[in-house]
Design an enzyme around this catalytic site. Structure first.
Site, mmCIF file in Angstrom:
data_model
loop_
_atom_site.group_PDB
_atom_site.id
_atom_site.type_symbol
_atom_site.label_atom_id
_atom_site.label_comp_id
_atom_site.label_asym_id
_atom_site.label_seq_id
_atom_site.Cartn_x
_atom_site.Cartn_y
_atom_site.Cartn_z
ATOM 1 N N LYS A 297 1.151 -0.626 -0.312
ATOM 2 C CA LYS A 297 0.061 -0.316 -0.150
ATOM 3 C C LYS A 297 1.231 1.754 0.351
ATOM 4 C CE LYS A 297 -1.877 1.487 4.210
ATOM 5 N NZ LYS A 297 -1.111 3.200 3.929
ATOM 6 N N ASN A 298 1.944 1.414 1.093
ATOM 7 C CA ASN A 298 2.954 2.508 0.932
ATOM 8 C C ASN A 298 3.648 2.418 -0.352
ATOM 9 O OD1 ASN A 298 1.063 3.378 3.363
ATOM 10 N ND2 ASN A 298 2.301 2.724 4.788
ATOM 11 N N ARG B 181 -4.893 11.335 3.943
ATOM 12 C CA ARG B 181 -3.906 12.154 4.057
ATOM 13 C C ARG B 181 -2.785 11.827 2.878
ATOM 14 N NH1 ARG B 181 -1.855 15.044 8.105
ATOM 15 N NH2 ARG B 181 0.046 15.075 7.612
ATOM 16 N N CYS C 261 -5.269 13.715 12.786
ATOM 17 C CA CYS C 261 -5.978 12.243 11.856
ATOM 18 C C CYS C 261 -5.959 11.181 13.610
ATOM 19 C CB CYS C 261 -4.978 11.924 11.196
ATOM 20 S SG CYS C 261 -3.523 10.532 11.295
ATOM 21 N N ARG D 233 0.421 15.426 12.129
ATOM 22 C CA ARG D 233 0.660 14.830 11.602
ATOM 23 C C ARG D 233 0.597 15.790 10.283
ATOM 24 N NH1 ARG D 233 -1.046 8.788 9.236
ATOM 25 N NH2 ARG D 233 0.593 8.845 8.441
ATOM 26 N N PRO D 234 1.553 17.075 10.397
ATOM 27 C CA PRO D 234 1.899 17.928 9.845
ATOM 28 C C PRO D 234 2.465 17.881 8.543
ATOM 29 C CG PRO D 234 3.767 17.962 11.941
ATOM 30 C CD PRO D 234 2.860 17.311 12.393
ATOM 31 N N ILE D 235 2.593 18.533 7.917
ATOM 32 C CA ILE D 235 3.165 18.315 6.424
ATOM 33 C C ILE D 235 4.150 20.369 6.280
ATOM 34 C CG2 ILE D 235 1.466 17.843 5.791
ATOM 35 C CD1 ILE D 235 0.312 20.962 4.881
ATOM 36 N N ASP D 236 4.865 20.732 7.294
ATOM 37 C CA ASP D 236 5.747 21.370 7.176
ATOM 38 C C ASP D 236 6.361 20.964 6.221
ATOM 39 O OD1 ASP D 236 6.087 19.709 10.331
ATOM 40 O OD2 ASP D 236 7.718 21.404 10.242
ATOM 41 N N LEU D 237 7.561 19.927 6.697
ATOM 42 C CA LEU D 237 8.698 19.592 5.754
ATOM 43 C C LEU D 237 8.494 19.295 4.798
ATOM 44 C CD1 LEU D 237 9.615 16.185 8.657
ATOM 45 C CD2 LEU D 237 10.779 19.034 8.955
ATOM 46 N N ASP E 86 3.981 1.015 12.167
ATOM 47 C CA ASP E 86 3.393 0.106 11.270
ATOM 48 C C ASP E 86 2.916 -0.914 11.924
ATOM 49 O OD1 ASP E 86 2.548 2.817 10.240
ATOM 50 O OD2 ASP E 86 3.093 1.924 8.093
ATOM 51 N N ARG F 263 -8.614 -0.368 4.135
ATOM 52 C CA ARG F 263 -8.023 1.191 3.350
ATOM 53 C C ARG F 263 -6.659 0.448 3.127
ATOM 54 N NH1 ARG F 263 -6.144 5.096 7.856
ATOM 55 N NH2 ARG F 263 -4.503 4.880 5.485
HETATM 56 C C1 UD1 Z 1 3.971 6.935 5.863
HETATM 57 C C2 UD1 Z 1 3.070 5.629 6.061
HETATM 58 C C3 UD1 Z 1 2.560 5.541 7.330
HETATM 59 C C4 UD1 Z 1 3.755 5.583 8.154
HETATM 60 C C5 UD1 Z 1 4.089 6.697 8.460
HETATM 61 C C6 UD1 Z 1 5.881 6.213 9.419
HETATM 62 C C7 UD1 Z 1 2.566 5.788 3.452
HETATM 63 C C8 UD1 Z 1 0.990 6.149 2.862
HETATM 64 N N1 UD1 Z 1 2.099 6.035 5.037
HETATM 65 O O1 UD1 Z 1 2.807 8.212 6.555
HETATM 66 O O2 UD1 Z 1 2.038 3.904 6.917
HETATM 67 O O3 UD1 Z 1 3.236 5.155 9.290
HETATM 68 O O4 UD1 Z 1 5.141 7.053 7.168
HETATM 69 O O5 UD1 Z 1 6.430 5.423 8.662
HETATM 70 O O6 UD1 Z 1 3.218 5.530 3.677
HETATM 71 N N2 UD1 Z 1 6.843 14.972 10.577
HETATM 72 C C9 UD1 Z 1 6.632 16.114 10.238
HETATM 73 N N3 UD1 Z 1 6.468 16.979 9.620
HETATM 74 C C10 UD1 Z 1 6.409 17.041 8.007
HETATM 75 C C11 UD1 Z 1 5.809 15.484 7.848
HETATM 76 C C12 UD1 Z 1 5.865 14.875 9.262
HETATM 77 O O7 UD1 Z 1 6.395 16.699 11.611
HETATM 78 O O8 UD1 Z 1 6.335 17.716 7.220
HETATM 79 C C13 UD1 Z 1 6.162 14.242 11.553
HETATM 80 C C14 UD1 Z 1 4.738 13.141 11.376
HETATM 81 O O9 UD1 Z 1 3.708 14.046 11.981
HETATM 82 C C15 UD1 Z 1 5.503 12.177 12.501
HETATM 83 C C16 UD1 Z 1 6.790 11.597 11.458
HETATM 84 O O10 UD1 Z 1 6.866 12.492 10.821
HETATM 85 O O11 UD1 Z 1 4.915 11.537 13.582
HETATM 86 C C17 UD1 Z 1 6.394 10.889 10.697
HETATM 87 O O12 UD1 Z 1 5.419 11.591 9.611
HETATM 88 P P1 UD1 Z 1 6.024 10.222 7.987
HETATM 89 O O13 UD1 Z 1 6.828 9.841 7.595
HETATM 90 O O14 UD1 Z 1 5.664 11.563 7.428
HETATM 91 O O15 UD1 Z 1 4.890 9.046 8.024
HETATM 92 P P2 UD1 Z 1 4.039 9.679 6.941
HETATM 93 O O16 UD1 Z 1 4.618 9.552 5.056
HETATM 94 O O17 UD1 Z 1 2.653 10.460 6.714
#
Ligand code: UD1
Length: 422
Positions: free
Chosen positions: A22-23, A93, A117, A122-126, A306, A399
């Site tokens: 899936k991922n 997301r 969520c 789960r921010p998207i700042d990065l 996961d 999902r």
């Molecule tokens: C992906 C996986 C999810 C898995 C996760 C961690 C998919 C579709 N989903 O989710 O199943 O649990 O990786 O292995 O591939 N973060 C920030 N800022 C950002 C982005 C992330 O602070 O801009 C933080 C998140 O809040 C979280 C951590 O980084 O605490 C990990 O998130 P991330 O690796 O981005 O997970 P996803 O890509 O959402």
């Protein structure tokens, strides 16, 4: 509304085949946007999340043919839109991963801001920081995030504060069509990143170092469609391994890449599980008692977050005190309450730690799948609980697990999906 009814006590025995990851498939489908000609993808799992991301691409104008079993053909020549609406991004997301490829291909992307969520904010700042360093202008209004780069993106040196999977994918895809070279330091190293990079390279991109701690992307002017077969789902495979261990079963899991399973295999062996590895199959048996273990979730190659909930379900029946440290997400213990309702003895220590005393005698009751992997943990607990476990909120499980009921039934589990009047 559907529910799962699991009657505990049956050993899992036989062979089960893992579906496509899936991922991996979600960013790969999004990555197709970068190609100017059609792509064909194989080993596509039949999942709600796949339908959602296909819905986003169709909204953008991509023509998708899903008539063949477990395959998709994506024709991206017809992309007409640059906006992904709330309804589609809200339900998943991971839809946000279309922003990078869309920005690179069209120079403009407007995506509904993903909400909170179940497993943390789960921010998207990065993601956004990366796009800005590539020269995009980011604005946020009316719940949307808009990124524009009318003159195209420019390669940059980008350091990720945390190896975020989604940010790595999004930035890597955006950089494929940027002018010049992008260096991405401290990226995620997950196998799904490598699978995406392989696909992008087949499409004409120049991505080097995926799976290591530095990724270099030399921008190219054009990319084309390609054929790609998605890697097996290491989390699905791991879930069946834990099911085999918990039921003291005898299960062969086919279509696995053993090197992706190392963190889990090490912990299962430590707990007393017998594992025989082949190149693409794993044989799991568990003749003796399960022993307590400690896990700490980490970015790959650490123990996967996961698998944390499923592993905790197993820990409830291990002898001794097990511990869990969740370092990736800030709020990923919703399954604790549900497992305790089944008779487990789990105490959380703050938002990120848990102590599990075992072995508990689990008993079936009504529980909810509070998120995707927590749902899998409920099913696993139900397999060994006395009596009937009734699991609700199945949309979470749908999902990410293809044909969970059919696969478990083929291994001898007593599990059924029923319709319940609301
Ligand atoms: C992906 C996986 C999810 C898995 C996760 C961690 C998919 C579709 N989903 O989710 O199943 O649990 O990786 O292995 O591939 N973060 C920030 N800022 C950002 C982005 C992330 O602070 O801009 C933080 C998140 O809040 C979280 C951590 O980084 O605490 C990990 O998130 P991330 O690796 O981005 O997970 P996803 O890509 O959402």
């Amino acid at each position: 509304m559907d529910k799962l009814i699991v009657k505990g006590g049956n050993r899992l025995t036989g062979t089960v085949k893992t579906s496509g990851a899936k991922n991996a498939v979600l960013p790969i489908i999004a990555g197709s946007i970068l190609g100017e000609t059609p792509s064909r993808l194989d080993e596509i799992p039949q999942l709600e999340d796949v339908k959602t991301i296909c819905g986003v691409l169709e909204y953008l104008g991509v023509k998708i043919d899903s008539s063949e079993d477990h395959a998709l053909t994506m024709d991206t020549r017809s992309i007409t839109a640059y906006e992904a609406p709330y309804e589609l991004v809200h339900s998943m997301r991971a839809s946000f991963v279309v922003m990078g490829p869309l920005l690179a291909r069209v120079g403009h992307a407007r995506i509904s801001q993903p909400g909170g969520c179940a497993i943390g904010s789960r921010p998207i700042d990065l993601h956004l920081k990366g796009f800005e360093l590539l020269g995009a202008k980011i604005t946020q209004d009316h719940g949307f995030i808009e990124a524009t780069a009318p003159q195209g993106l420019k390669g940059a040196d980008i350091y990720l504060d945390f190896p975020s999977v989604g940010a790595t994918e999004n930035i890597m895809m955006a950089a494929c069509l940027a002018e010049g070279t992008t260096t991405l330091e401290n990226p995620a190293e997950e196998p799904e990143i490598v699978d995406l990079a392989n696909y992008l390279n087949q499409m004409g991109a120049h991505v080097r170092g995926a799976g290591t701690d530095v990724i270099r992307i030399e921008g190219v002017k054009h990319m084309h469609g390609s054929d790609h077969t998605v890697i097996p789902d290491r989390i699905e495979a791991g879930t069946y391994m834990i099911g085999a261990a918990m039921t003291h079963g005898d299960v062969i899991i086919e279509n696995v890449l053993v090197e992706h399973q190392k963190p889990l295999l090490a912990k299962l062996r430590e707990a007393g599980v017998t594992i025989e590895e082949d190149i693409d199959r794993i044989h799991v048996t568990c003749p003796g008692e399960l022993k307590a273990i400690n896990i700490k979730t980490m970015p790959y190659p650490g123990f996967p977050t996961d698998m944390q909930a499923q592993m905790m379900a197993m820990m409830t029946i291990c002898r001794g005190r097990s511990t869990v440290m969740e370092t990736v997400f800030e709020n990923r213990f919703m399954h604790v309450v549900e497992l305790n309702r089944m008779g487990a003895s789990i105490e959380t220590t703050g938002a990120r730690g848990a102590l599990i005393e075992g072995p508990a005698k689990l008993t079936g009751c009504e529980v909810n799948a509070t998120d995707l992997r927590a749902g899998a943990a409920m099913v696993l607990a139900g397999l060994v609980a006395e009596g009937k476990t009734v699991i609700g909120n199945l949309h979470h499980i749908d999902r990410g697990y293809e044909n969970l009921v059919g696969k478990l039934q083929s291994l001898g589990a007593d599990i059924q999906r029923i319709k319940v009047q609301e």
